[in-house]
Design a protein around this motif. Structure first.
Motif: not given
Length: 301
Positions: A283-295
């Protein structure tokens, strides 16, 4: 039924970013949690996605029924905010009841209801509808509806198109729709912006997939109803009433719909990673790639 891999789906969401709301700069590094339990003291209202948070297909996610019941017993406002569009509201309520969830009908806010709310204020028209055969459509508003199939005649005749449910949709029908729009551009209203949905058999292609495809190929710009767009949250907050948005959290399994939608609505967000779209992936890689950051990043409900 069209199945997609997670990588293909993620690439499709990224390719569609120009049609989605913009991501908001993160408040900081996401806080990792094992479950939603610690958030009960920090939030007054929980907006829950369904697929990937409450259920996978026709099966409840382990612990989800109990978590919802605990939040409700604690006096929290708990709403489903879902891009569910393929069946009428009554059928959806029956499904949740069978799974063990207890929601009032008005606490289930769907993209189908969002589309219906929009259409209720419009003029009657003749619509061609992407939907499985046999599904009632009388809740969608004024006008005449024709279910789109393999006959090209309705594609040419209707005033516009509603993309509601993609089960049974085929490449041949998609080609008919795209050809009709190239020949005569008309409105396309999309009742489910999801590109994929997690089911027992894998990730199924949803109306959003076909909507972005036709937009790329025809130049027609669809109008989307549901997450991550603000219109579905307008209905949710009409139900919640006067609440502090800093005390509201959106819980979902998809960065491009649930988390981006939470940012659009100016509420906090929690990404479920153990089930649904990101299950078994980094999930961390997907977050970094998209730039959509959850709280928050949460393993399970």
């Amino acid at each position: 039924m069209t199945l997609m891999t997670l990588d293909h789906a993620f690439d499709a969401y990224e390719a569609a970013r120009p049609r989605l709301p913009r991501a908001i700069a993160p408040r900081g590094t996401p806080e990792a949690l094992e479950s939603l339990a610690p958030l009960a003291e920090r939030f007054d209202a929980f907006l829950l996605d369904a697929f990937g948070v409450l259920n996978i297909g026709e099966t409840a996610i382990p612990g989800a029924v109990g978590r919802v019941a605990d939040l409700q017993a604690a006096g929290k406002r708990v709403l489903i905010v879902s891009n569910a569009a393929s069946v009428p509201h009554a059928a959806l309520m029956e499904k949740y009841a069978k799974l063990g969830f207890r929601f009032a009908p008005e606490d289930v806010i769907t993209s189908r209801r969002t589309l219906a709310h929009h259409m209720a204020g419009g003029a009657a028209a003749c619509w061609g509808v992407m939907t499985p055969e046999g599904i009632a459509l009388d809740d969608l508003g004024p006008g005449e509806v024709t279910v789109l199939g393999d006959d090209p005649a309705p594609y040419a005749a209707v005033d516009g198109f509603l993309l509601v449910g993609s089960a049974g949709w085929s490449a041949a029908r998609q080609a008919l729709l795209e050809g009709a729009l190239r020949a005569r551009p008309r409105p396309v209203l999309v009742a489910n912006p999801d590109i994929v949905a997690p089911r027992e058999t894998g990730l199924t292609a949803e109306p959003g997939h076909f909507a972005h495809q036709l937009a790329d190929r025809t130049g027609v710009s669809p109008q989307f109803f549901g997450k991550p767009f603000a219109n579905i949250y307008d209905l949710a907050f009409a139900r919640l009433g006067d609440v502090d948005r800093n005390r509201v959290v959106m819980v979902g399994d998809s960065l491009h719909t649930d988390i981006l939608g939470a940012q659009t609505a100016r509420v906090r967000s929690a990404l479920i990673t153990g089930y649904g779209f990101l299950a078994g992936r980094d999930a961390g890689a997907m977050i970094a790639r998209s730039g959509i950051i959850p709280d928050f990043v949460v393993a399970s409900p």
